[in-house]
Design a protein around this motif. Structure first.
Motif, mmCIF file in Angstrom:
data_model
loop_
_atom_site.group_PDB
_atom_site.id
_atom_site.type_symbol
_atom_site.label_atom_id
_atom_site.label_comp_id
_atom_site.label_asym_id
_atom_site.label_seq_id
_atom_site.Cartn_x
_atom_site.Cartn_y
_atom_site.Cartn_z
ATOM 1 N N ARG A 6 0.850 -1.190 0.000
ATOM 2 C CA ARG A 6 0.000 0.000 0.000
ATOM 3 C C ARG A 6 0.890 1.245 0.000
ATOM 4 O O ARG A 6 1.599 1.505 0.969
ATOM 5 C CB ARG A 6 -0.903 0.008 1.231
ATOM 6 C CG ARG A 6 -1.772 -1.239 1.365
ATOM 7 C CD ARG A 6 -2.863 -1.270 0.291
ATOM 8 N NE ARG A 6 -3.682 -2.467 0.410
ATOM 9 C CZ ARG A 6 -3.548 -3.540 -0.344
ATOM 10 N NH1 ARG A 6 -2.591 -3.568 -1.272
ATOM 11 N NH2 ARG A 6 -4.346 -4.583 -0.208
ATOM 12 N N ILE A 7 0.832 1.991 -1.106
ATOM 13 C CA ILE A 7 1.646 3.193 -1.251
ATOM 14 C C ILE A 7 0.718 4.395 -1.257
ATOM 15 O O ILE A 7 -0.289 4.419 -1.974
ATOM 16 C CB ILE A 7 2.471 3.145 -2.549
ATOM 17 C CG1 ILE A 7 3.426 1.943 -2.530
ATOM 18 C CG2 ILE A 7 3.239 4.440 -2.759
ATOM 19 C CD1 ILE A 7 4.089 1.666 -3.865
ATOM 20 N N ASP A 31 1.747 8.390 -1.406
ATOM 21 C CA ASP A 31 2.306 9.248 -2.452
ATOM 22 C C ASP A 31 3.806 9.015 -2.550
ATOM 23 O O ASP A 31 4.522 9.076 -1.548
ATOM 24 C CB ASP A 31 2.031 10.720 -2.127
ATOM 25 C CG ASP A 31 0.546 11.020 -2.082
ATOM 26 O OD1 ASP A 31 -0.154 10.692 -3.061
ATOM 27 O OD2 ASP A 31 0.080 11.561 -1.063
ATOM 28 N N MET A 32 4.267 8.734 -3.761
ATOM 29 C CA MET A 32 5.684 8.472 -4.005
ATOM 30 C C MET A 32 6.212 9.519 -4.976
ATOM 31 O O MET A 32 5.599 9.786 -6.015
ATOM 32 C CB MET A 32 5.884 7.068 -4.585
ATOM 33 C CG MET A 32 7.335 6.720 -4.899
ATOM 34 S SD MET A 32 7.522 5.020 -5.499
ATOM 35 C CE MET A 32 7.123 4.106 -4.005
ATOM 36 N N THR A 50 -1.404 -1.186 -4.526
ATOM 37 C CA THR A 50 -2.161 0.049 -4.679
ATOM 38 C C THR A 50 -1.264 1.242 -4.386
ATOM 39 O O THR A 50 -0.337 1.164 -3.581
ATOM 40 C CB THR A 50 -3.383 0.102 -3.744
ATOM 41 O OG1 THR A 50 -2.941 0.115 -2.384
ATOM 42 C CG2 THR A 50 -4.299 -1.085 -3.970
ATOM 43 N N ALA A 51 -1.565 2.358 -5.052
ATOM 44 C CA ALA A 51 -0.833 3.600 -4.813
ATOM 45 C C ALA A 51 -1.770 4.767 -5.084
ATOM 46 O O ALA A 51 -2.587 4.722 -6.009
ATOM 47 C CB ALA A 51 0.399 3.699 -5.697
ATOM 48 N N ASN A 52 -1.647 5.795 -4.278
ATOM 49 C CA ASN A 52 -2.419 6.998 -4.544
ATOM 50 C C ASN A 52 -1.798 7.773 -5.700
ATOM 51 O O ASN A 52 -2.480 8.092 -6.673
ATOM 52 C CB ASN A 52 -2.507 7.877 -3.304
ATOM 53 C CG ASN A 52 -3.355 9.112 -3.557
ATOM 54 O OD1 ASN A 52 -4.501 9.002 -3.975
ATOM 55 N ND2 ASN A 52 -2.792 10.289 -3.326
ATOM 56 N N VAL A 86 2.118 8.286 -8.030
ATOM 57 C CA VAL A 86 3.540 8.063 -8.291
ATOM 58 C C VAL A 86 3.980 9.218 -9.185
ATOM 59 O O VAL A 86 3.407 9.441 -10.254
ATOM 60 C CB VAL A 86 3.802 6.710 -8.957
ATOM 61 C CG1 VAL A 86 5.305 6.492 -9.121
ATOM 62 C CG2 VAL A 86 3.190 5.573 -8.142
ATOM 63 N N ILE A 142 -3.591 2.247 -9.309
ATOM 64 C CA ILE A 142 -2.849 3.484 -9.049
ATOM 65 C C ILE A 142 -3.753 4.659 -9.421
ATOM 66 O O ILE A 142 -4.242 4.736 -10.545
ATOM 67 C CB ILE A 142 -1.546 3.531 -9.870
ATOM 68 C CG1 ILE A 142 -0.667 2.322 -9.554
ATOM 69 C CG2 ILE A 142 -0.795 4.833 -9.591
ATOM 70 C CD1 ILE A 142 0.575 2.216 -10.418
#
Length: 579
Positions: A215-216, A218-219, A239-241, A243, A266
């Motif tokens: 679970r990501i 903000d990258m 999952t990611a908000n 990238v 994503i």
């Protein structure tokens, strides 16, 4: 919720970032456990004993009883439950584990710190003011832990090792609410005007290798050499908000690469001033082998302003399987500073796979390079079910290219194409396609729609507006053989502005069904050119009464009785007026 059991150090004096009670030292975490076990008396008070539990909270059986004082069985079990619910809130500050952020190589120290929190199911905090310099790091076979990098993990100058700043290998149930990288690409040989080396393109920021339940939040990565995020080796449930990739020059391989993964969601992929001229430069779904699968991928937004060769790509390369990919919205602005090669053609969006859906797409080419706005093609045995609900393309080389590398099937595209320097649409090959198009201004010696010699075009319906409102030589043309055009239908397609001989050229297009096409099947005089098949009907839109009294008539239409071209193949369709 507010931490009811604030941090208390029993090891080192607090620093500014530790004044926040979320931050724990190892000793402080133990102090919390000891204190809480000793003071919690009202176990029935669920507001105290059961605060919100994060997804990665661990069970009581995972706690080493040796860490705790001895209690009777009933009390111990009850208070274990309380401790269990608090562990998810335990955050270990990187400084308390010996990290300095002083510019020296701290790869080993940071690896050890991440392994420590992973083994204890805590979260590691890299505070905002800290930049940790590393070469490469790998964390293997860990689960149920977190990393929150409010500071920065930075690649060393001239980093000696090929690999990711942070590689998670066979890890699961990892929470990364915030991550900041500095790829330091300009100090690792990357130059926006010089071709990449294989070493540079593999210097990723983060790699997920065989991972699941990641679970990501903000990258971010600035000046990445390779990818910001690279997902491979059968990873799933990712999952990611967001990238995000940015750069001081047009460098970077991709913001996100998905090589072998399933169930990826994503919310947004963002590149700003990102992407090297011989790298894709955005979202790249591209397996490396025929055994690899990419399936069930959803991306809410792909937004890239950059210099890459293919900033939004879904490709079933190398005989691989790529299916069920949905991208809600795409916005690509090409500002490439260099062409891939003399005469080379690249693209803004490429789709090759099965069950691929794009919602709204906008592409803008601000360069003179050969960049096609949308390419739909095929690299393996299956490419079907491709839908683009809305495309607005301006300034490209071609607006839309279909089937150049292989057959595609079941395609639906709605496209507005403006100011391209070659053709509006090139239809190389395809089956079962619905195209709704609005094309204005192509190359002065080029065509709105072109069917080159390549492969069959079967069961294709084209509607829309290809009227002559700007530059262009002809509306439609083909150099292919008639046997390759099967059940092509031109319906409600506007040819206004095109003169005799400019509307439909090429013998093979004579096979097309022509229905209600303004200035093609609706004309003021009998056609003297274009290509027709037996039974084609052209409505006379300017009839006049002819004949002698008692038998006057109008010519309502002209009907083709022979395939080919010229007025001689048509017969009048007369209707008596009664006069």
């Amino acid at each position: 919720m507010t931490n009811q059991y604030p941090w208390s150090s029993n090891t080192t004096p607090p620093i500014a970032s530790q004044d926040d009670p979320r931050y724990e030292t190892p000793g402080g975490a133990q102090h919390k456990i000891d204190t809480h076990v000793s003071v919690t008396g009202n176990i029935a008070d669920r507001a105290v004993t059961q605060p919100k539990i994060a997804d990665w909270a661990v069970g009581a059986r995972q706690i080493d009883p040796a860490l705790l004082e001895h209690y009777g069985d009933i009390a111990t079990n009850a208070k274990f439950e309380v401790i269990d619910e608090q562990l998810a809130d335990i955050v270990i500050n990187a400084r308390s584990l010996g990290l300095l952020g002083n510019g020296t190589d701290e790869s080993a120290l940071l690896t050890d710190a991440i392994n420590y929190v992973a083994d204890n199911h805590y979260t590691l905090l890299i505070p905002r003011e800290m930049t940790i310099s590393v070469n490469v790091m790998t964390i293997s076979n860990k689960s149920s832990f977190g990393i929150r990098c409010e500071g920065t993990i930075k690649r060393l100058d001239s980093s000696p090792t090929v690999g990711a700043l942070l590689r998670l290998e066979n890890c699961s149930s990892v929470s990364i609410p915030l991550m900041n990288f500095d790829g330091n690409g300009l100090n690792n040989g990357c130059n926006e005007l010089v071709a990449y080396t294989s070493t540079q393109e593999q210097k990723h920021s983060m790699v997920l290798y065989g991972c699941n339940r990641i679970r990501i939040g903000d990258m971010y990565s600035h000046n990445s050499c390779g990818d910001v995020l690279y997902i491979t080796n059968g990873s799933y449930d990712i999952t990611a908000n967001s990238v995000n990739g940015t750069a001081d020059a047009y460098i970077g391989r991709n913001v996100v690469s998905i090589i072998s993964a399933q169930n990826v969601d994503i919310t947004s992929v963002n590149g700003r001033h990102f992407g090297h001229y011989d790298m894709p430069g955005g979202l790249d779904i591209e397996p490396n082998a025929n055994t690899e699968i990419v399936r069930n991928v959803h991306v809410g937004l792909v937004q890239v302003e950059g210099g890459g060769t293919l900033p939004c790509a879904v490709q079933n390369t190398n005989g691989s399987t790529v299916d069920h990919v949905t991208i809600d919205s795409v916005s690509i602005t090409n500002n490439n500073v260099k062409a891939l090669g003399s005469g080379s053609e690249t693209g803004s969006i490429m789709l090759a796979g099965s069950s691929i859906k794009i919602g709204n797409a906008i592409t803008t080419n601000n360069t003179s390079f050969n960049i096609t706005s949308l390419i739909i093609t095929n690299f393996s045995s299956t490419a079907k079910g491709i839908t683009v609900s809305s495309l607005y393309a301006t300034g490209g080389y071609r607006g839309l290219s279909i089937g150049f590398n292989g057959m595609v099937e079941d395609v639906s595209v709605n496209a507005i194409i403006r100011n391209v320097k070659l053709d509006g649409i090139d239809l190389f090959q395809g089956r079962n396609m619905q195209l709704s198009v609005d094309i204005n201004s192509v190359g002065s010696d080029r065509f709105m729609i072109n069917k080159p010699v390549n492969g069959p075009l079967e069961n294709v319906r084209i509607t829309g507006d290809i009227s002559k409102r700007g530059t262009g030589l002809r509306a439609m043309i083909t150099s292919d053989v008639a046997s390759n055009i099967v059940n092509l239908t031109l319906e409600n397609l506007n040819f206004t502005g095109w003169s005799t001989g400019e509307r439909v050229s090429g013998v093979a297009f004579g096979n097309a069904n022509k229905i209600n096409c303004l200035n093609l099947t609706d004309m003021s005089a009998k056609p003297t050119s274009e290509q027709w098949k037996i039974g084609d009907v052209v409505t006379n839109n300017a009839p006049i009464e002819l004949g002698t009294a008692g038998s006057k008539y109008i010519v309502e239409k002209w009907i083709s009785v022979t395939a080919g071209s010229g007025s001689s193949i048509f017969r009048d369709g007369r209707v008596l007026t009664g006069n």
